[in-house]
Design a protein around this motif. Structure first.
Motif, short mmCIF file in Angstrom:
data_model
loop_
_atom_site.label_atom_id
_atom_site.label_comp_id
_atom_site.label_asym_id
_atom_site.label_seq_id
_atom_site.Cartn_x
_atom_site.Cartn_y
_atom_site.Cartn_z
N ILE A 127 0.87 -1.18 0.00
CA ILE A 127 0.00 0.00 0.00
C ILE A 127 0.90 1.22 0.00
N GLY A 128 0.54 2.18 -0.87
CA GLY A 128 1.33 3.40 -0.96
C GLY A 128 0.71 4.52 -0.15
N ASP A 129 1.26 5.72 -0.34
CA ASP A 129 0.75 6.87 0.39
C ASP A 129 0.49 8.07 -0.52
N ALA A 130 0.44 7.85 -1.81
CA ALA A 130 0.20 8.95 -2.74
C ALA A 130 -1.25 9.40 -2.66
N PRO A 131 -1.49 10.73 -2.59
CA PRO A 131 -2.87 11.21 -2.54
C PRO A 131 -3.58 10.96 -3.88
N THR A 132 -4.70 10.27 -3.82
CA THR A 132 -5.45 9.95 -5.04
C THR A 132 -6.93 9.81 -4.72
#
Length: 135
Positions: free
Chosen positions: A1-6
């Protein structure tokens, strides 16, 4: 799991872990020649649809649906915050102009009231000068 805002499904990120047996090593010149012969993909072709991201995270990486939902909600919250910041940036010059006017008016008002104004090293200081000592 990433943390990029989307706003589009769960965020994913690349890992630094890799399988050395499935990795090809090439000399830089060889890679550059290869890159010239293959057209670049468009951004659209590199996007992972939310359904595929969720499948990769649950099936391949072992994340639970709850973990994915939590990460998705956090990514949406961050994306909304970033969107608000970008919208506010457009108004920044106007806000700075109002702040400048307020400081100017405040300084002039203090002068009218008989307060001494002086700037030392870029810091404005104010002190009241009694009426009987004013020149």
């Amino acid at each position: 799991i990433g943390d990029a805002p989307t706003f589009h499904g769960p965020p994913v990120s690349l890992s630094w872990e890799y399988n050395p047996n499935a990795t090809e090593e090439r000399e830089l010149e060889q890679y550059e020649d290869y890159r010239k012969s293959v057209p670049r993909r468009e951004k659209k072709a590199m996007r992972l649809p939310p359904v595929i991201r969720q499948h990769l995270l649950t099936e391949n990486m072992g994340y639970s649906r709850g973990q994915i939902k939590g990460a998705t909600d956090e990514a949406k919250r961050c994306a909304k915050q970033r969107q608000k910041t970008v919208e506010r940036l457009r108004l920044q010059p106007v806000e700075e102009a109002f702040e400048k006017i307020k400081r100017f008016r405040k300084r002039n008002l203090r002068r009218e009231r008989g307060e001494c104004v002086e700037c030392v090293s870029g810091i404005w200081t104010y002190r009241h000068v009694p009426r009987h000592t004013r020149g």
